[in-house]
Enzyme design. Structure first.
Site, mmCIF file in Angstrom:
data_model
loop_
_atom_site.group_PDB
_atom_site.id
_atom_site.type_symbol
_atom_site.label_atom_id
_atom_site.label_comp_id
_atom_site.label_asym_id
_atom_site.label_seq_id
_atom_site.Cartn_x
_atom_site.Cartn_y
_atom_site.Cartn_z
ATOM 1 N N ARG A 21 -5.114 -8.018 8.818
ATOM 2 C CA ARG A 21 -3.773 -7.525 9.179
ATOM 3 C C ARG A 21 -3.643 -7.351 10.694
ATOM 4 O O ARG A 21 -3.099 -6.365 11.183
ATOM 5 C CB ARG A 21 -3.442 -6.207 8.468
ATOM 6 C CG ARG A 21 -3.513 -6.274 6.980
ATOM 7 C CD ARG A 21 -2.480 -7.221 6.363
ATOM 8 N NE ARG A 21 -2.793 -7.439 4.968
ATOM 9 C CZ ARG A 21 -3.510 -8.484 4.527
ATOM 10 N NH1 ARG A 21 -3.930 -9.417 5.352
ATOM 11 N NH2 ARG A 21 -3.781 -8.618 3.251
ATOM 12 N N SER A 34 2.090 -1.468 2.038
ATOM 13 C CA SER A 34 0.907 -0.619 2.241
ATOM 14 C C SER A 34 1.050 0.246 3.486
ATOM 15 O O SER A 34 1.302 -0.261 4.574
ATOM 16 C CB SER A 34 -0.341 -1.481 2.399
ATOM 17 O OG SER A 34 -0.570 -2.201 1.221
ATOM 18 N N GLU A 73 -1.537 0.689 8.416
ATOM 19 C CA GLU A 73 -1.135 -0.721 8.473
ATOM 20 C C GLU A 73 0.280 -0.818 9.045
ATOM 21 O O GLU A 73 0.599 -1.735 9.796
ATOM 22 C CB GLU A 73 -1.178 -1.344 7.070
ATOM 23 C CG GLU A 73 -0.784 -2.810 7.066
ATOM 24 C CD GLU A 73 -1.165 -3.531 5.785
ATOM 25 O OE1 GLU A 73 -2.235 -3.216 5.206
ATOM 26 O OE2 GLU A 73 -0.397 -4.410 5.360
#
Ligand SMILES: Cc1cc2nc3c(=O)[nH]c(=O)nc-3n(C[C@H](O)[C@H](O)[C@H](O)COP(=O)(O)OP(=O)(O)OC[C@H]3O[C@@H](n4cnc5c(N)ncnc54)[C@H](O)[C@@H]3O)c2cc1C
Length: 340
Positions: free
Chosen positions: A204, A253, A323
């Site tokens: 990510r 998320s 995130e």
């Protein structure tokens, strides 16, 4: 930026063709969680030359800015953002097919991706050029419909292609890096293509050149079987429907999965599923999803994130890393304890 500086910037930008300006633009409608305040200025850009000119004006005046994609991984401060938000307009939502290359084993094409479902490692490669404003999930469907395999996993990710590169978005063991071969970026001084291997990619994460905007990508897929691609997509979507809350306002998320673990399960083990703060809730379906169930504020969401992080550290000894990206504010634990 004081009023004179702001007015000076606006009048300079009015001289740039191919852009539109909104002062005090509400950002909540541009994010999937639908919280947060206004941007001092939102600039919608229709082409790369105009984008470079806008960036040059901002850099010359040392004005803070960021590029907004589909807003599916963003949390904007309730107080808003005092800088400039850049948004690529619909002109950047395109897909161009390039000639099929039969160079399956060529390292110069970026290495072998390995065979996925519905593909053979000897199947012809297909390179597509995609505008950064295109929607990733839509792209995944379009290519599967065309019998191209390699990004079926992306079908439920609601970001733009530019945002997906910036985040190295992924799911089910797949990520953007697996298919991206080149990235077009624009800065205040140039527009150029970069090879994917010259960028730093992580979970990510993708380190783009400083103060750049992704405007297009070249992705490499393989010719596969249309029905197999579509069936594979349906299976991924079914998994999402079973494990994630549906039709809710969320940014997906909240925290990255720690190595070998699932953030959602750690939150669940800490007993926090269903916990509410104001109009925000930790999803009862998935412990790593925060949901705007009414009139949540960004402060509500951040309070829950703080609670999740503390509880997981207490119960599992794991420090969760966010995130979601913040705009105009910091995470509470950063202001309490200094940057981590
Ligand atoms: C229901 C739901 C499910 C999700 N599932 C997943 C999943 O399975 N996997 C996953 O990885 N993510 C998932 N996400 C999160 C999100 O969709 C991804 O992170 C996506 O890649 C973000 O893209 P975006 O265009 O919305 O970016 P934004 O949220 O708008 O921005 C995110 C970051 O990217 C930067 N950025 C955006 N566009 C550009 C550009 N053109 N150039 C440079 N920087 C840019 C922004 O400045 C910001 O730092 C999910 C989100 C939701 C709401």
């Amino acid at each position: 930026m004081d009023v004179d500086e702001f007015n000076g910037l606006v009048s300079a930008l009015r001289g740039v063709a191919g852009i539109r300006l909104w002062a005090d633009a509400p950002l909540a409608p541009f994010t999937t969680i639908a919280t947060g305040g206004k941007a001092r200025l939102l600039v919608s850009v229709g082409e790369t030359v105009a984008l470079a000119k806008v960036l040059a004006e901002l850099e010359a005046r040392e004005v803070e800015w960021f590029c907004l994609g589909a807003g599916s991984n963003l949390l904007v401060a309730d107080q808003g953002y005092s800088g400039v938000v850049i948004k690529l307009d619909q002109s950047f939502q395109y897909v161009e097919g390039l000639p099929i290359e039969r160079c399956t084993h060529s390292r110069s094409a970026g290495g072998d991706m390995g065979a996925g479902p519905g593909e053979s490692s000897t199947a012809p490669q297909v390179i597509l050029t995609v505008g950064a404003g295109a929607y990733l999930a839509r792209l995944a469907t379009v290519v599967a419909e065309a019998g191209l395999t390699g990004m079926e996993h992306a079908c439920g990710i609601p970001g733009s292609v530019g945002g997906a590169v910036a985040m190295n978005a992924g799911a089910y063991g797949w990520c953007m890096r697996d298919v991206v071969r080149e990235v077009e970026i624009v800065t205040a001084s140039e527009c150029r293509w970069l090879a994917a291997e010259d960028l730093e990619w992580g979970y990510r994460f993708c380190r783009l050149p400083e103060r750049s905007v992704v405007t297009a990508v070249r992705i490499m897929l393989r010719q596969g079987d249309r029905e197999t691609c579509l069936a594979s997509q349906r299976a991924y979507l079914r998994q999402r429907r079973e494990k994630q809350p549906r039709s809710v306002r969320t940014f997906g998320s909240a925290f990255k999965n720690p190595p070998g673990q699932h953030a959602g399960r750690l939150v669940e083990a800490a007993g926090l599923k269903g916990m509410r703060r104001g109009g925000a809730e930790i999803s009862t379906v998935h412990g790593n999803f925060l949901v705007n169930v009414g009139d949540a504020t960004t402060a509500d969401i951040l309070a829950l994130m703080s609670m999740m992080r503390q509880a997981v550290e207490r119960t599992s000894g794991v420090v969760l890393e966010p995130e979601v990206r913040l705009v105009g504010c910091r995470f509470p634990w950063e202001t309490e304890q200094g940057d981590e």
